[in-house]
Design an enzyme around this catalytic site. Structure first.
Site, PDB file in Angstrom:
ATOM      1  N   HIS A 196      51.086  55.190  18.907  1.00  0.00           N
ATOM      2  CA  HIS A 196      51.293  54.989  17.474  1.00  0.00           C
ATOM      3  C   HIS A 196      51.230  56.335  16.762  1.00  0.00           C
ATOM      4  CE1 HIS A 196      49.837  51.211  19.147  1.00  0.00           C
ATOM      5  NE2 HIS A 196      50.378  50.575  18.126  1.00  0.00           N
ATOM      6  N   HIS A 214      30.863  19.979  15.639  1.00  0.00           N
ATOM      7  CA  HIS A 214      29.730  20.865  15.879  1.00  0.00           C
ATOM      8  C   HIS A 214      29.226  20.821  17.323  1.00  0.00           C
ATOM      9  CE1 HIS A 214      29.741  21.364  11.625  1.00  0.00           C
ATOM     10  NE2 HIS A 214      28.557  21.940  11.561  1.00  0.00           N
TER      11      HIS A 214
END
Length: 751
Positions: A107, A556
């Site tokens: 990059h 949960h």
């Protein structure tokens, strides 16, 4: 509306929409048109046009934000105006360009745009010793946008660190190189934390700043400030959009971490293209609402004087973290790629590299750094040695005035030795702890450790009373009490995990822990993985570890979580059955600074077994009971973890009584730890003479991964249900009678 304008006459531009702005774009053979008349390219001005035709000049920009057209030569970009600074800045840029080009990967755009601000910070303000990257009181620097890693490697090389060498830079992205595609703290001294997942560096930088604040409160006096440094980070547009950075920034502002200073590389380009494809929020207002000081630079490409002033202004405000917004041009200097998405993640190609050299007036060969630049930057070797020597003299004065605190500082911070009484504290706590939920056992052990371990610090993501993670009498860490040890992370699981890793990677002997429900490791998983990869040995406490938690229902109730966490490298997933095993889990974490230890704890009560073993648990698995005659192998082996050890123990009793079977019960709190043991020990627990076909595993979670040890499972391979915990365990068959039934089948006894 905004426009980029220049002075009168010469070739032509017309206004067009680009990146959500009105900009001047070059066209051949057109007359020169601007927003308010005729202009020529040169030194451009950013003008904000009013709705009624008024305008005001906001800032001068260094170059046309435009796409090159065939046959058109773009005007060379304006640089800082300081010839030597430009030489240093372009040294950074072209080390990045050349390394990416040679690797054909990387990059280049971010390092090219960030080079002026990075040079200013490292050259004038960052305090470090290149020859001792681990000096305790160094400033910390984090490149959160880790894809721009060549920026950091170039800085480390120029300023005299032993690594990366030029040969390392030339092997950027190659196998075995320490100059990896993203910075990795365990490969390169000088890289404080591993970054790559965007936003993670921001959150880890918050952890570094918390560690600095906490240690300063523990040890500093008005005259002797042993811990007194800044944490700096650079974040990108991508970091700004990631939730983990937002979570962490919110907490940092709440805590008033005034020695945390960030730079926002506002180049308005991400991999997809212009940021306005998906991002249009007011960053200034957002961070001000977080209680950050926000400082804006008009032009991050050229105005290094104002970058300096912004850093000095940020350093003065010790009541708030600071964000310096620095507009830059990604791929600065590239005629073809500047200000385009192609600069983000693509090599330029040889022709464009040559054109960029010409555009920036860079007359040096690939990987060549001017001698005067190296000489200038490497003055930091002597400066860093002097800074550390001055600090060592401060430490000597501190030792003479505060010998007890100095002894603790040297043991904990410098030598990083654990408190000598920690293991006795765990064993004593286990000895006096009876049958109870393992989350309660864990809470007792945390407090036993806190009594003897001043290095402990941690907390929960808004679940401290339920996770049992509060340290009694140690206060809440806040802007008014940095000495306190209870971290209140808020409902921020991802940031909590990254921050805890940052505290650990401060590398000053702290023992950090964090906590949530096991199910919510889903929110923390990316940062948990990064902590494991970074060899940041944090303690991650999870509770409510199965459907037995009951009424909160399937949203949960963790099912696949244990299996997926066991698949994560460098993590010990530890599910204790009682106090002895819980003590072993904490011992494992204290002993391993480089591995994540995740404790999976129950909400419901478990029995304290007479035959449970601290030492056995520290080997990952051990024999709890076996009624086989001497020299004989059992008919069947039952393997359990956590609360299901109680289940298999009762099932074994049934089988021994009603079926006259020889049954071995094995507790396996940590599969990964058992895998670490030698073959002889593994054989002693799970002998090959009792094959998988005669083994049964019971765990109130997914059966995935257990086929290595058994062919028969009493597990749960579907989502949970709403109801009382005991009712759900019965519904899903996590019962002694069901285990006994499976065992009879395995032993060939029928039903």
């Amino acid at each position: 509306m905004e426009a980029y304008l220049s002075a009168p006459s010469r070739p032509s531009v017309t206004l067009s929409e680009f990146s959500g702005r009105r900009v001047c774009q070059t066209k051949r053979n057109d007359s020169l048109l601007g927003a308010r008349g005729r202009f020529a390219p040169g030194t451009w001005e950013r003008v904000v046009l009013g709705r009624r035709g008024g305008s005001r000049t906001v800032s001068r920009l260094p170059q046309v934000r435009a796409t090159a057209t065939a046959g058109v030569s773009l005007v060379k970009p304006k640089q800082t105006g300081n010839a030597f600074a430009d030489l240093c800045i372009n040294s950074i840029r072209f080390l990045a360009v050349d390394a990416v080009e040679k690797a054909n990967s990387g990059h280049p755009g971010a390092p090219m745009g960030q080079a002026p601000l990075a040079f200013t910070l490292w050259d004038k303000y960052l305090r470090f010793n290149p020859k001792n990257p681990n000096w305790v009181n160094r400033d910390r620097f984090v490149l959160s946008c880790g894809h721009g890693s060549m920026l950091q490697y170039a800085l480390l090389y120029l300023y005299g660190y032993d690594q990366p060498t030029m040969d390392d830079i030339k092997t950027f992205c190659e196998f075995g190189s320490c100059a990896t595609s993203h910075p990795e703290n365990f490969l390169l001294p000088g890289v404080e934390v591993t970054t790559g997942p965007l936003g993670s560096g921001v959150a880890q930088a918050v952890g570094l700043a918390i560690a600095e604040a906490h240690l300063g409160a523990m040890f500093n006096t008005p005259e002797e400030k042993l811990i007194d440094h800044y944490t700096y980070f650079i974040m990108s547009d991508g970091c700004m959009q990631e939730g983990v950075a937002a979570e962490a920034a919110s907490l940092a502002g709440h805590l008033g971490l005034g020695k945390l200073i960030g730079f926002f590389d506002d180049n308005k380009i991400t991999y997809d293209g212009p940021t306005d494809l998906a991002f249009s929020e007011d960053v200034v207002s957002r961070f001000k609402s977080y209680n950050w000081q926000v400082i804006s630079i008009a032009d991050g490409n050229t105005d290094i004087d104002n970058i300096s002033k912004a850093i000095e202004e940020a350093q003065k405000d010790l009541t708030r973290p600071s964000l310096i917004i620095v507009p830059t041009t990604i791929g600065f200097g590239s005629p073809k790629h500047a200000n385009k998405r192609t600069a983000h993640g693509e090599p330029f190609g040889s022709d464009e590299v040559k054109a960029t050299r010409e555009n920036l007036g860079w007359k040096y060969a690939p990987f060549e750094v001017p001698e005067e630049v190296l000489k200038h930057c490497r003055r930091k070797i002597q400066e860093g040695a002097r800074l550390e020597q001055e600090w060592n003299e401060l430490l000597q004065r501190y030792k003479s005035k505060h010998p007890e605190q100095a002894a603790l500082f040297e043991r904990m911070v410098i030598r990083k030795e654990k408190s000598p009484g920690w293991e006795k504290a765990l064993k004593d706590c286990a000895a006096k702890t009876g049958s109870m939920a393992t989350r309660q056992v864990s809470g007792a052990m945390l407090n036993a450790l806190a009594a003897v371990m001043p290095e402990i610090i941690g907390g929960s993501a808004d679940l401290a009373p339920s996770n049992n993670t509060l340290l009694k009498g140690f206060g809440d860490f806040s802007r008014n009490n940095y000495k306190a040890k209870n971290m209140r992370f808020g409902v921020r699981e991802a940031a909590m995990t990254a921050i805890t890793a940052g505290i650990k990677l401060h590398n000053t002997g702290l023992f950090p822990y964090c906590a949530t429900f096991l199910i919510f490791t889903d929110y923390a998983r990316g940062m948990l993985r990064l902590a494991a990869l970074s060899e940041a040995g944090i303690t991650f406490i999870t509770t409510h570890d199965s459907v037995a938690l009951g009424e909160d229902g399937p949203t949960h109730q963790p099912i696949e979580h244990l299996a997926s966490l066991r698949a994560m490298p460098n993590v010990y997933t530890f599910r204790p059955c009682d106090a002895n095993e819980c003590a072993a889990g904490y011992a494992l974490s204290i002993r391993h600074d480089d591995k994540v230890v995740l404790l999976a704890l129950t909400r419901q009560k478990t029995n304290k077994l007479e035959t449970s073993s601290y030492d056995g648990a520290l080997r990952g698995a051990y024999v709890v009971s076996d009624n086989s005659p001497a020299g004989k192998h059992p008919d069947v082996i039952l393997i359990g973890t956590g609360s299901e050890v109680d289940v298999v123990v009762e099932a074994a009793d049934q089988l021994r009584t009603s079926d006259a079977l020889n049954v071995r019960v094995v507790s396996m709190p940590c599969m990964e730890l058992f895998e670490d043991q030698d073959a002889a020990y593994q054989e002693s627990v799970l002998p090959a003479a009792v094959p998988r076909s005669r083994r049964v595993v019971c765990e109130a979670a997914s059966s995935f991964g257990w086929s290595k040890y058994a062919d028969h499972f009493v597990c749960i391979d579907r989502f949970g249900a709403s109801g009382k915990g005991p009712d759900l365990m019965k519904y899903f068959g996590i019962t002694p009678s069901n285990v006994a039934k499976k065992a009879r089948e395995a032993a060939g006894k029928g039903v």
